[in-house]
Design a protein around this motif. Structure first.
Motif: not given
Length: 633
Positions: A532-560
């Motif tokens: 835990y967390p699985a790939p989807g959750k990991t991507t979501g958590k990384l995404h949330d962190r960058k949204v908070t840090e930048t305060g700008e539009p953000v797209i995140t891709i987590g791939y395998g």
């Protein structure tokens, strides 16, 4: 003497009426309720004694003709006409030999008093009439489940140990049963003396009567929504249709199988519906064990109904039919099941006529799935979107099925909305509703995190007890719920931090022409696997962190190697459309997947990963900035 057939009314009035006396010929199953003092009957001698003879006028109606009322000598088997003189308080019946001149014969069929199943009383001898919903052969009796317009009861018929009683009876036959009501482990059970399968007009009339009554009883309960929300009102009629189907399924005694997305919103959808249906099943069957045999909830790991899942479900259902004589189940898909990827599994179920209903908020493919469904509820079908979560819809669905669950569910829509990051305009109202139940916003987030953490480790198991305790739905210990949520959410937070520490340094960043920030990461290389967390959750958590840090539009891709998880904030991606275009444009890519406008996942052929990801990024670069989809707006 002349004979006439049943159907002669015996009306002696009118100029053309037959004024001759009537002698009644009773059908073998006629009872004392079908006779009256002073009437004439055809009889057969069944015994000769010094003081008279005993005669039968049906299999169960017998009496004595005293020698003083006999004009001749008779032997066993002789036939004669008798008059019924009296029925004594102890049940003894007295006849007299009496043959009227120039009589007519009228055949009488037995019309028993039918007792509604809901009114069965232990100790009574009764006749019931209903539809066979289950036939189970045990090591002793054959147990039939009979459903009428008022309830369902088990009926045990014994031929000999382990041998099928009444082998000509089949599921869905309309039958008339006689027997004695007994107490069987705290529930009523009919000990069967006799059984008749109704046919033709009698069966059709009974079916019509039962169907009409079940339709009326299946009507959803009228409940006011927990919050007033015009967008949700568009879905109310569709939800009532599903509630009606589910209530009718319970009243008929058919099993129900629920498949749901294995995440917070999926469990916020399925657990309330489970609670409502289990309460209704218990009431209808008057048996606290009935839900265990008639309801099953299971998560689906994939964001669609996989062939692996449907194969397991079918195998389970067919075994249930073979071993327990059950009908095949009704399938309810929650927070899943709206897309073209579900079609192969649905087509497999169609071979067995398994009814299916879907309640989902992912972007649907109605042209593909609707021909295979009995009901489909989705906000996109009414011009709305994913902000109406499946958990929100299913709390109202559960209340339509069984309103008594309302007090257990007032906090659940807020958990569902926060778990799925809904931007619904009524989220504040849902959070206030939960606050009145003792939950602040942080506690609701912890419940959602604990659900996700539990779902990850449960994998393909329903985890009924632990999930109910975490969500505090059907939980009988408030302190255990609070302690469990704190423990699981704390463990989840620890594991997330560990994962982000490993992965975040390896995020690749670029600024798209639209001005949005694009982050991507190879999770196969830079994230802990099988934890835990699985790939989807990991991507979501990384995404949330960058949204908070930048305060700008953000797209995140987590791939395998053969998958990618997509998250967007402030950018209108329309992931379902992108998936469809990629499948056409990347030849040999084998792209499939789906999701919402801003959340989704795709799968592809591993050897084509570079081409798929590059094409995906190109499409993302062309996507419009949309402040309405921004959590920081």
């Amino acid at each position: 003497m002349s004979d006439e057939h049943a159907g002669d009314s015996g009306d002696d009035s009118g100029p053309n009426s037959d004024a001759r006396p009537t002698v009644y010929d009773l059908a073998p199953n006629c009872t004392v309720d079908d006779v009256e003092t002073g009437a004439y009957y055809h009889a057969v001698v069944n015994g000769v004694v010094e003081y008279g003879i005993f005669v039968d006028i049906s299999d169960s109606v017998s009496g004595l003709i005293h020698e003083s009322n006999l004009s001749a000598d008779y032997e066993v088997g002789d036939r004669l006409v008798v008059r019924l003189d009296s029925i004594r308080e102890n049940g003894d019946i007295a006849f007299a030999e009496d043959t009227p001149d120039d009589y007519r014969t009228l055949t009488i069929d037995h019309e028993p008093t039918i007792t509604p199943i809901s009114r069965l009383t232990v100790g009574e001898s009764v006749t019931i009439e209903g539809v066979v919903s289950q036939i189970k052969q045990t090591g002793g009796p054959t147990v039939f489940r009979i459903a009428d317009d008022s309830g369902i009861v088990a009926a045990a018929a014994f031929e000999e140990a382990g041998v099928r009683a009444f082998p000509h009876v089949e599921l869905d036959d309309v039958v008339r049963m006689t027997g004695t009501v007994e107490d069987h482990e705290g529930t009523r059970q009919l000990e069967v003396d006799g059984l008749t399968v109704l046919e033709d007009d009698a069966a059709a009339e009974a079916h019509d009567r039962i169907d009409a009554a079940l339709d009326e009883r299946a009507e959803p309960e009228s409940v006011e929504p927990l919050v007033e929300w015009p967008a949700f009102e568009k879905l109310r009629d569709d939800l009532e249709d599903v509630a009606r189907l589910l209530r009718r399924t319970v009243l008929e005694g058919r099993p129900i199988r629920v498949r749901h997305h294995a995440d917070g919103d999926g469990m916020c959808a399925s657990v309330p519906v489970q609670l409502a249906l289990e309460r209704l099943i218990t009431e209808v069957h008057d048996d606290p064990d009935a839900p265990r045999h008639l309801f099953k909830r299971l998560p689906s790991k994939a964001p669609f109904y996989e062939m692996e899942d449907v194969t397991r479900d079918l195998n389970f259902a067919l075994e249930g039919r073979a071993r327990h004589g059950q009908r095949l189940p009704f399938l309810l898909m929650l927070d899943n099941g709206s897309t073209e990827e579900d079609v192969p599994a649905y087509e497999n179920l169609a071979h067995y006529d398994v009814p299916i209903a879907v309640v989902d908020h992912h972007h649907p493919d109605p042209e593909a799935v609707d021909p295979l469904l009995d009901a489909h509820v989705n906000p996109y079908l009414h011009g709305e979107d994913y902000r109406i979560t499946t958990g929100m819809m299913c709390v109202e669905l559960a209340r339509m099925i069984h309103p008594d669950v309302s007090d257990d569910l007032r906090h659940v829509p807020a958990v569902a909305g926060l778990s799925d990051r809904s931007k619904a305009e009524v989220m504040d109202e849902y959070i206030e509703l939960a606050k009145a139940e003792g939950y602040d916003r942080e506690e609701l987030l912890d419940v959602g995190e604990a659900l996700d953490y539990a779902a990850h480790w449960l994998r393909y198991n329903d985890g009924a007890s632990i999930v109910n305790d975490v969500l505090n739905v059907g939980c009988d210990d408030e302190s255990r719920h609070r302690e469990l949520v704190e423990f699981l959410s704390t463990r989840a937070e620890r594991d997330v931090e560990r994962q982000l520490e490993s992965a975040e340094p390896h995020l690749e960043h670029e600024r798209l022409e639209s001005g949005a920030n694009l982050y991507r990461i190879d999770l196969d290389k830079w994230a802990h696997r099988f934890t835990y967390p699985a790939p989807g959750k990991t991507t979501g958590k990384l995404h949330d962190r960058k949204v908070t840090e930048t305060g700008e539009p953000v797209i995140t891709i987590g791939y395998g190697p053969d998958f990618a998880v997509l998250r967007s904030d402030g950018v209108r991606l329309d992931i379902p459309r992108m998936v469809a275009e990629l499948n056409e444009e990347v030849v040999g890519g084998g792209v499939s997947g789906g999701g919402h406008l801003v959340v989704g996942s795709i799968k592809f052929v591993s050897g084509m990963r570079a081409e798929v990801i590059d094409s995906l990024v190109e499409k993302m670069a062309e996507a419009d900035i949309d402040e309405e989809l921004s959590t920081t707006a």
